[in-house]
Design an enzyme around this catalytic site. Structure first.
Site, mmCIF file in Angstrom:
data_model
loop_
_atom_site.group_PDB
_atom_site.id
_atom_site.type_symbol
_atom_site.label_atom_id
_atom_site.label_comp_id
_atom_site.label_asym_id
_atom_site.label_seq_id
_atom_site.Cartn_x
_atom_site.Cartn_y
_atom_site.Cartn_z
ATOM 1 N N ARG A 106 0.872 -1.185 0.000
ATOM 2 C CA ARG A 106 0.000 0.000 0.000
ATOM 3 C C ARG A 106 0.901 1.224 0.000
ATOM 4 O O ARG A 106 1.793 1.334 0.835
ATOM 5 C CB ARG A 106 -0.894 0.050 1.230
ATOM 6 C CG ARG A 106 -1.402 1.489 1.473
ATOM 7 C CD ARG A 106 -2.466 1.633 2.490
ATOM 8 N NE ARG A 106 -3.702 1.039 2.009
ATOM 9 C CZ ARG A 106 -4.901 1.356 2.501
ATOM 10 N NH1 ARG A 106 -5.020 2.248 3.452
ATOM 11 N NH2 ARG A 106 -5.981 0.762 2.036
ATOM 12 N N ASP A 228 -16.306 9.018 -1.981
ATOM 13 C CA ASP A 228 -15.023 8.792 -1.298
ATOM 14 C C ASP A 228 -14.620 10.118 -0.653
ATOM 15 O O ASP A 228 -15.193 11.170 -0.980
ATOM 16 C CB ASP A 228 -13.967 8.333 -2.330
ATOM 17 C CG ASP A 228 -12.613 8.002 -1.705
ATOM 18 O OD1 ASP A 228 -12.562 7.692 -0.496
ATOM 19 O OD2 ASP A 228 -11.594 8.051 -2.434
ATOM 20 N N ARG A 314 -14.189 -6.784 2.936
ATOM 21 C CA ARG A 314 -12.756 -6.637 2.613
ATOM 22 C C ARG A 314 -11.999 -7.899 3.033
ATOM 23 O O ARG A 314 -11.093 -8.349 2.349
ATOM 24 C CB ARG A 314 -12.149 -5.430 3.339
ATOM 25 C CG ARG A 314 -12.748 -4.071 3.021
ATOM 26 C CD ARG A 314 -12.587 -3.646 1.588
ATOM 27 N NE ARG A 314 -11.210 -3.778 1.094
ATOM 28 C CZ ARG A 314 -10.175 -2.983 1.439
ATOM 29 N NH1 ARG A 314 -10.368 -1.963 2.227
ATOM 30 N NH2 ARG A 314 -8.957 -3.190 0.959
HETATM 31 N N1 NVA Z 1 -9.088 7.786 -1.793
HETATM 32 C C1 NVA Z 1 -8.810 7.339 -0.448
HETATM 33 C C2 NVA Z 1 -9.211 5.922 -0.282
HETATM 34 C C3 NVA Z 1 -8.995 5.363 1.107
HETATM 35 C C4 NVA Z 1 -9.353 3.915 1.240
HETATM 36 C C5 NVA Z 1 -7.336 7.545 -0.152
HETATM 37 O O1 NVA Z 1 -6.517 7.233 -1.030
HETATM 38 O O2 NVA Z 1 -7.010 8.028 0.920
HETATM 39 N N1 CP Z 2 -11.026 1.194 2.620
HETATM 40 C C1 CP Z 2 -9.755 1.077 3.031
HETATM 41 O O1 CP Z 2 -8.847 0.765 2.251
HETATM 42 O O2 CP Z 2 -9.584 1.301 4.353
HETATM 43 P P1 CP Z 2 -8.195 1.382 5.126
HETATM 44 O O3 CP Z 2 -7.501 2.643 4.682
HETATM 45 O O4 CP Z 2 -8.551 1.394 6.570
HETATM 46 O O5 CP Z 2 -7.367 0.174 4.754
#
Ligand code: NVA
Ligand code: CP
Length: 327
Positions: A106, A228, A314
């Protein structure tokens, strides 16, 4: 269906059949978990979780999924490893590939997760990049299928920041799965023209309908409403003011939900700014006077909102991805 040794980097790399297979597998794994059936398919396997950005759902889903399948996990956060600072992504990938059977990443650019996959030679999974959030898509469409009974032909409105990971991912997944997607956002926040063109091409064979518009009337009659956060992880807090001004008209509130089908559901990847119970939510309120941002608290807490079922999914969908590619 054999997905063994495949990476899971973006849904553009997956066919409609493969995506639906992963959702079916997640449904099966969910049912098994509810029945207390334990598995050890991945006994002896080791997985590394690289989180350059924070996470609650994705991290916990990967950890619990691996535990449920018998695999071990090693968590590496934004600091604490050599990656990126003293060691290139390419070298890190080659090291991790010698020790682990699978890598989750991530973080920032999609090119990073693509490079990890290329040089590690073990299955690599995207747990969110700036560009895409593919595991979220499996959970979202699994939830839609659970609640509405179908995916193909479903009418869905996505409102808000459409040029980032969630907007891009809905565009791709809807095109693949034959969804009638309406991206309702200011033009300056639409996905790139290149991605729109690619998805419109995919839509020709899947039967998807892709609409990009600034007009809220396209919410009329939709079965699913999604949004979002207006400012994503990694963006500078100085963009809040401009983003609020651009997006306040696209807030999901009671009035907007009233335009949707009477049985429409509300989904959100979470976390969400719907009240003042977060540090950022409070700061934004103090500065701009808004006590709900992308969604109001009354919609978030309403019976149309299925966001916690979506969050639970999830786990099951991430487990399906790990099992299908490593098992
Ligand atoms: N667009 C958001 C999604 C979080 C799951 C972000 O990248 O912070
Ligand atoms: N939706 C999602 O990816 O949540 P987190 O940022 O908590 O992993």
């Amino acid at each position: 269906m054999n997905l063994k040794n495949r990476n899971f980097l973006k849904l553009l790399d997956y066919s409609q059949e493969e995506i639906l297979y992963l959702i079916d597998l997640a449904e099966k794994l969910k049912e098994e978990k509810k029945q207390g059936i334990l598995r050890d398919d991945l006994k002896g396997k080791n997985v590394v979780l690289l989180f350059a950005k924070d996470s609650t759902r994705t991290r916990c889903a990967f950890e619990v999924a691996c535990q449920d399948l018998g695999a071990s996990t090693t968590y590496i956060g934004a600091s604490g490893s050599q990656m990126g600072k003293k060691e290139s992504i390419k070298d890190t990938a080659r090291v991790l590939g010698r020790m682990f059977d699978g890598i989750e990443y991530r973080g920032f650019e999609q090119s990073i997760v693509e490079e990890l996959a290329k040089y590690s030679s073990v299955p690599t999974w995207n747990g969110l990049t700036n560009e895409f959030h593919p595991t979220q898509m499996l959970a979202d469409f699994m939830t839609i299928k659970e609640k509405l009974g179908y995916i193909k032909g479903v009418k869905m409105a996505y409102l808000g920041d459409a040029r980032y990971n969630m907007g891009n991912s809905y565009l791709v997944t809807s095109a693949k799965l034959g969804v009638d997607l309406r991206i309702i956002a200011p033009k300056s926040l639409w996905p790139s023209q290149e991605l729109i063109d690619t998805c419109k091409e995919i839509a020709k064979t899947s039967g998807a309908k892709i609409t990009l518009t600034e007009d809220l009337k396209y919410v009329e009659g939709v079965n699913v409403v999604s949004t979002d956060v207006w400012v994503s992880m990694g963006e500078d807090s100085s963009v809040w003011e401009e983003r609020i001004n651009l997006l306040k008209k696209y807030q999901v509130n009671k009035e907007l939900m009233a335009k949707a089908d009477k049985d429409a559901i509300f989904i959100h990847c979470l976390p969400s700014f719907h009240n003042l119970e977060t540090t950022i939510g409070k700061e934004v309120y103090d500065k701009f006077g808004l006590n709900g941002l992308e969604v109001t608290d009354d919609v978030f807490e309403s019976d149309k909102s299925v966001v916690f079922d979506e969050a639970e999914n999830r786990l099951h969908t991430i487990k399906a991805v790990i099992l299908a590619t490593l098992g």
